[in-house]
Write a protein that holds these residues in place. Structure first.
Motif, PDB file in Angstrom:
ATOM      1  N   GLY A 242       0.823  -1.208   0.000  1.00 33.16           N
ATOM      2  CA  GLY A 242       0.000   0.000   0.000  1.00 33.16           C
ATOM      3  C   GLY A 242       0.851   1.249   0.000  1.00 33.16           C
ATOM      4  O   GLY A 242       2.056   1.213  -0.264  1.00 33.16           O
ATOM      5  N   ASP A 243       0.224   2.360   0.318  1.00 36.55           N
ATOM      6  CA  ASP A 243       0.878   3.656   0.236  1.00 36.55           C
ATOM      7  C   ASP A 243       1.994   3.795   1.266  1.00 36.55           C
ATOM      8  O   ASP A 243       1.948   3.186   2.343  1.00 36.55           O
ATOM      9  CB  ASP A 243      -0.152   4.770   0.444  1.00 36.55           C
ATOM     10  N   ALA A 244       2.978   4.610   0.929  1.00 38.84           N
ATOM     11  CA  ALA A 244       4.082   4.870   1.850  1.00 38.84           C
ATOM     12  C   ALA A 244       3.582   5.611   3.081  1.00 38.84           C
ATOM     13  O   ALA A 244       2.657   6.419   3.015  1.00 38.84           O
ATOM     14  CB  ALA A 244       5.156   5.696   1.135  1.00 38.84           C
ATOM     15  N   GLY A 245       4.189   5.313   4.231  1.00 41.84           N
ATOM     16  CA  GLY A 245       3.864   6.026   5.453  1.00 41.84           C
ATOM     17  C   GLY A 245       2.571   5.623   6.114  1.00 41.84           C
ATOM     18  O   GLY A 245       2.046   6.368   6.946  1.00 41.84           O
ATOM     19  N   THR A 246       2.042   4.448   5.784  1.00 37.50           N
ATOM     20  CA  THR A 246       0.748   4.032   6.331  1.00 37.50           C
ATOM     21  C   THR A 246       0.861   3.030   7.475  1.00 37.50           C
ATOM     22  O   THR A 246      -0.158   2.531   7.956  1.00 37.50           O
ATOM     23  CB  THR A 246      -0.127   3.435   5.216  1.00 37.50           C
ATOM     24  N   GLY A 247       2.069   2.705   7.906  1.00 36.67           N
ATOM     25  CA  GLY A 247       2.220   1.859   9.089  1.00 36.67           C
ATOM     26  C   GLY A 247       2.521   0.405   8.823  1.00 36.67           C
ATOM     27  O   GLY A 247       2.380  -0.425   9.729  1.00 36.67           O
ATOM     28  N   LYS A 248       2.948   0.052   7.629  1.00 37.54           N
ATOM     29  CA  LYS A 248       3.238  -1.346   7.323  1.00 37.54           C
ATOM     30  C   LYS A 248       4.401  -1.874   8.164  1.00 37.54           C
ATOM     31  O   LYS A 248       4.281  -2.901   8.828  1.00 37.54           O
ATOM     32  CB  LYS A 248       3.539  -1.507   5.827  1.00 37.54           C
ATOM     33  N   SER A 249       5.503  -1.144   8.150  1.00 31.70           N
ATOM     34  CA  SER A 249       6.670  -1.570   8.920  1.00 31.70           C
ATOM     35  C   SER A 249       6.396  -1.507  10.420  1.00 31.70           C
ATOM     36  O   SER A 249       6.836  -2.384  11.175  1.00 31.70           O
ATOM     37  CB  SER A 249       7.881  -0.693   8.575  1.00 31.70           C
ATOM     38  N   SER A 250       5.675  -0.493  10.857  1.00 36.35           N
ATOM     39  CA  SER A 250       5.335  -0.381  12.274  1.00 36.35           C
ATOM     40  C   SER A 250       4.478  -1.554  12.736  1.00 36.35           C
ATOM     41  O   SER A 250       4.608  -2.025  13.868  1.00 36.35           O
ATOM     42  CB  SER A 250       4.600   0.937  12.540  1.00 36.35           C
ATOM     43  N   SER A 251       3.620  -2.040  11.861  1.00 33.29           N
ATOM     44  CA  SER A 251       2.785  -3.193  12.208  1.00 33.29           C
ATOM     45  C   SER A 251       3.633  -4.442  12.420  1.00 33.29           C
ATOM     46  O   SER A 251       3.370  -5.239  13.331  1.00 33.29           O
ATOM     47  CB  SER A 251       1.751  -3.442  11.110  1.00 33.29           C
ATOM     48  N   TYR A 294      11.929 -11.270   7.357  1.00 34.75           N
ATOM     49  CA  TYR A 294      11.254 -10.004   7.082  1.00 34.75           C
ATOM     50  C   TYR A 294      11.996  -9.229   6.005  1.00 34.75           C
ATOM     51  O   TYR A 294      13.209  -9.028   6.077  1.00 34.75           O
ATOM     52  CB  TYR A 294      11.180  -9.197   8.386  1.00 34.75           C
ATOM     53  N   MET A 295      11.246  -8.782   5.005  1.00 35.91           N
ATOM     54  CA  MET A 295      11.801  -7.991   3.902  1.00 35.91           C
ATOM     55  C   MET A 295      11.030  -6.685   3.810  1.00 35.91           C
ATOM     56  O   MET A 295       9.854  -6.673   3.454  1.00 35.91           O
ATOM     57  CB  MET A 295      11.669  -8.783   2.595  1.00 35.91           C
ATOM     58  N   ASP A 296      11.704  -5.604   4.133  1.00 32.75           N
ATOM     59  CA  ASP A 296      11.049  -4.305   4.182  1.00 32.75           C
ATOM     60  C   ASP A 296      11.192  -3.585   2.849  1.00 32.75           C
ATOM     61  O   ASP A 296      12.243  -3.634   2.214  1.00 32.75           O
ATOM     62  CB  ASP A 296      11.661  -3.455   5.299  1.00 32.75           C
ATOM     63  N   ASP A 297      10.101  -2.929   2.444  1.00 33.53           N
ATOM     64  CA  ASP A 297      10.101  -2.121   1.218  1.00 33.53           C
ATOM     65  C   ASP A 297      10.588  -2.934   0.024  1.00 33.53           C
ATOM     66  O   ASP A 297      11.475  -2.526  -0.724  1.00 33.53           O
ATOM     67  CB  ASP A 297      10.974  -0.877   1.422  1.00 33.53           C
ATOM     68  N   LEU A 298       9.984  -4.082  -0.158  1.00 35.06           N
ATOM     69  CA  LEU A 298      10.421  -5.015  -1.192  1.00 35.06           C
ATOM     70  C   LEU A 298       9.835  -4.643  -2.552  1.00 35.06           C
ATOM     71  O   LEU A 298       8.635  -4.426  -2.698  1.00 35.06           O
ATOM     72  CB  LEU A 298       9.966  -6.435  -0.821  1.00 35.06           C
ATOM     73  N   SER A 299      10.689  -4.553  -3.545  1.00 34.19           N
ATOM     74  CA  SER A 299      10.246  -4.338  -4.915  1.00 34.19           C
ATOM     75  C   SER A 299      11.400  -4.663  -5.846  1.00 34.19           C
ATOM     76  O   SER A 299      12.562  -4.676  -5.439  1.00 34.19           O
ATOM     77  CB  SER A 299       9.778  -2.886  -5.138  1.00 34.19           C
ATOM     78  N   PHE A 300      11.071  -4.928  -7.109  1.00 34.45           N
ATOM     79  CA  PHE A 300      12.084  -5.306  -8.090  1.00 34.45           C
ATOM     80  C   PHE A 300      11.870  -4.521  -9.381  1.00 34.45           C
ATOM     81  O   PHE A 300      10.737  -4.360  -9.840  1.00 34.45           O
ATOM     82  CB  PHE A 300      11.997  -6.800  -8.408  1.00 34.45           C
ATOM     83  N   GLU A 301      12.962  -4.058  -9.928  1.00 39.10           N
ATOM     84  CA  GLU A 301      12.904  -3.480 -11.254  1.00 39.10           C
ATOM     85  C   GLU A 301      12.926  -4.615 -12.276  1.00 39.10           C
ATOM     86  O   GLU A 301      13.256  -5.753 -11.962  1.00 39.10           O
ATOM     87  CB  GLU A 301      14.082  -2.532 -11.476  1.00 39.10           C
TER      88      GLU A 301
END
Length: 435
Positions: A242-251, A294-301
């Motif tokens: 989801g959107d950045a800054g919405t609490g994913k990592s904090s959860s 745990y993989m934070d902010d995961l994405s691939f080009e």
């Protein structure tokens, strides 16, 4: 006489140099061996080591007892690993452990002040009632430090060997053994020989799920999946997107803090470390903890191929994935792999008869996460509610109308409507309150 060489289970201690030197001193002291100058050098070396340990770990009290306790709580052997999380075990291992604990009890009971009288110093008087500078250390956080110091006192006061053993068993049951037991979170690194090692993270945010305002449905899904996992039921790999800054990592941090006492641990792995995943899993698959990789902010080009390592680890290998391991990831992208508008057009490309397979390979990774939880940016009303709740928690008494006006101004120039923006606004107010 110190009989540390007679231990059966508790042998070959990491950082056991002080133990070896002190037992030599004890034996020489009791036997009346001469070579006073050489013995003094060993003695002062040991005192130095204990004081340095106190600074590194944040210990106070009897540093000799604290040191012995660190050795015991970190030693992974057949007895300690069997007791972790589960508690006392049956079988022939118990009299062997009792034998070793009898030797350690002698070490706890030894009167160190004998060295002060022998060498004419006051060092042992000081290290037996040591007052640390601020009680903090680099190796352990304060919570772990307090637990070890408390156990140290209990072991020193144990009236019998059986009581000593009960204290150790209870500690292993409550907190585990070794770095995996004492710490919550870990990262992957390599030693000097290039071997994959799992390093503790000693400073982590003590975030609770309740700290995240709103998002009750996403949090409930995350709790249900994690709770099933730590309690031995079937659970799925989980993607928070989801959107950045919405609490994913904090959860994720909140989940760790909630279920740590039930044996949950987290190992953070970065994209460039995916090739180390098999080695990481090999080190943790037979332990009595539940591990989230745990993989934070995961994405691939589109040109990155590391996602293939991840796909293989999740489902693709011959060996069954251990039941005590799940993969949790956060991402701003729903499909993890960047999609181009041209991916759709490639389906029509006559030069690539299997282009649909190529596109599907890029997109299939996300489907290996059985639970996918969406964290969306709040609307204006939800954002204002987050600000109000955070302001109340931090004791900010600004009138509501003024608070909302300032919050709206802040979000226009600081990232828009997100929980992170709301928290940054509150931090700003707290920082300027005394001006």
């Amino acid at each position: 006489m110190a009989r540390i060489q007679e231990c059966i289970l508790y042998r070959n201690f990491q950082n056991g140099e002080i133990l070896q030197k002190m037992t030599v001193l004890m034996n020489n002291c009791e036997s009346g061996t001469d070579e006073r100058e050489k013995q003094e050098e060993i003695f002062f070396s040991c005192v130095n080591g204990l004081v340095e340990m106190a600074g590194a770990y944040g210990f106070s009290g009897n540093l000799w007892h604290d040191y012995l306790t660190v050795l015991l709580v970190n030693h992974e052997n057949a007895f300690s690993t069997a007791c972790e999380i589960r508690g006392r075990v049956e079988g022939s291992i118990n009299p062997l452990a009792l034998h070793d604990f009898a030797i350690f009890k002698e070490l706890y009971d030894f009167d160190l002040c004998m060295f002060d009288r022998l060498f004419g110093t006051s060092c042992c008087e000081i290290i037996c009632d040591y007052q640390n500078i601020d009680g903090s250390g680099k190796m352990f956080n304060s919570r772990i430090c307090d637990r070890i110091v408390s156990l140290s006192k209990n072991l020193a006061e144990a009236g019998t060997i059986e009581e000593f053993m009960e204290d150790m068993v209870q500690f292993y049951k409550d907190f585990g053994v070794g770095k995996l037991g004492l710490h919550k979170a870990f990262r992957v690194a390599h030693d000097d020989n290039g071997k994959v090692i799992i390093e503790p993270v000693t400073r982590i945010a003590h975030v609770q799920l309740e700290d995240l305002v709103g998002y009750e449905i996403p949090k409930k899904k995350l709790i249900e999946n994690t709770e099933a996992f730590v309690r031995g039921r079937k659970a799925n790999n989980c993607l928070l997107f989801g959107d950045a800054g919405t609490g994913k990592s904090s959860s994720i941090k909140g989940i760790l803090n909630r279920y740590y006492d039930e044996g949950l641990r987290i190992i953070e792995v970065y994209k460039h470390q995916f090739q180390d995943l098999n080695d990481v899993i090999a080190q943790i698959k037979n332990r009595n903890y539940r591990f989230i990789i745990y993989m934070d902010d995961l994405s691939f080009e589109e040109f990155e191929i590391e996602y293939k390592y991840l796909k293989a680890v999740i489902e693709g290998g011959l060996e069954k994935k251990p039941d005590n391991i799940l993969i949790y990831a956060t991402s701003n992208r729903r499909h993890l792999v960047r999609e181009r508008s041209g991916d759709k057009l490639e389906l029509m490309d006559q030069d690539d008869l299997h282009s649909s397979d190529t596109v599907q390979e890029k997109l299939s990774l996300v489907y290996r996460f059985g639970v996918r939880i969406y964290f969306g940016a709040p609307d204006k009303k939800e954002f204002q509610n987050i600000v109000r709740v955070l302001a109340q928690r931090h004791g900010i008494t600004m009138p509501d109308e003024e608070l909302m006006l300032e919050a709206n101004r802040w979000e226009l120039s600081h990232g828009g409507l997100t929980g992170r923006t709301a928290q940054q606004f509150i931090d700003y107010l707290l920082g300027t309150a005394g001006q």
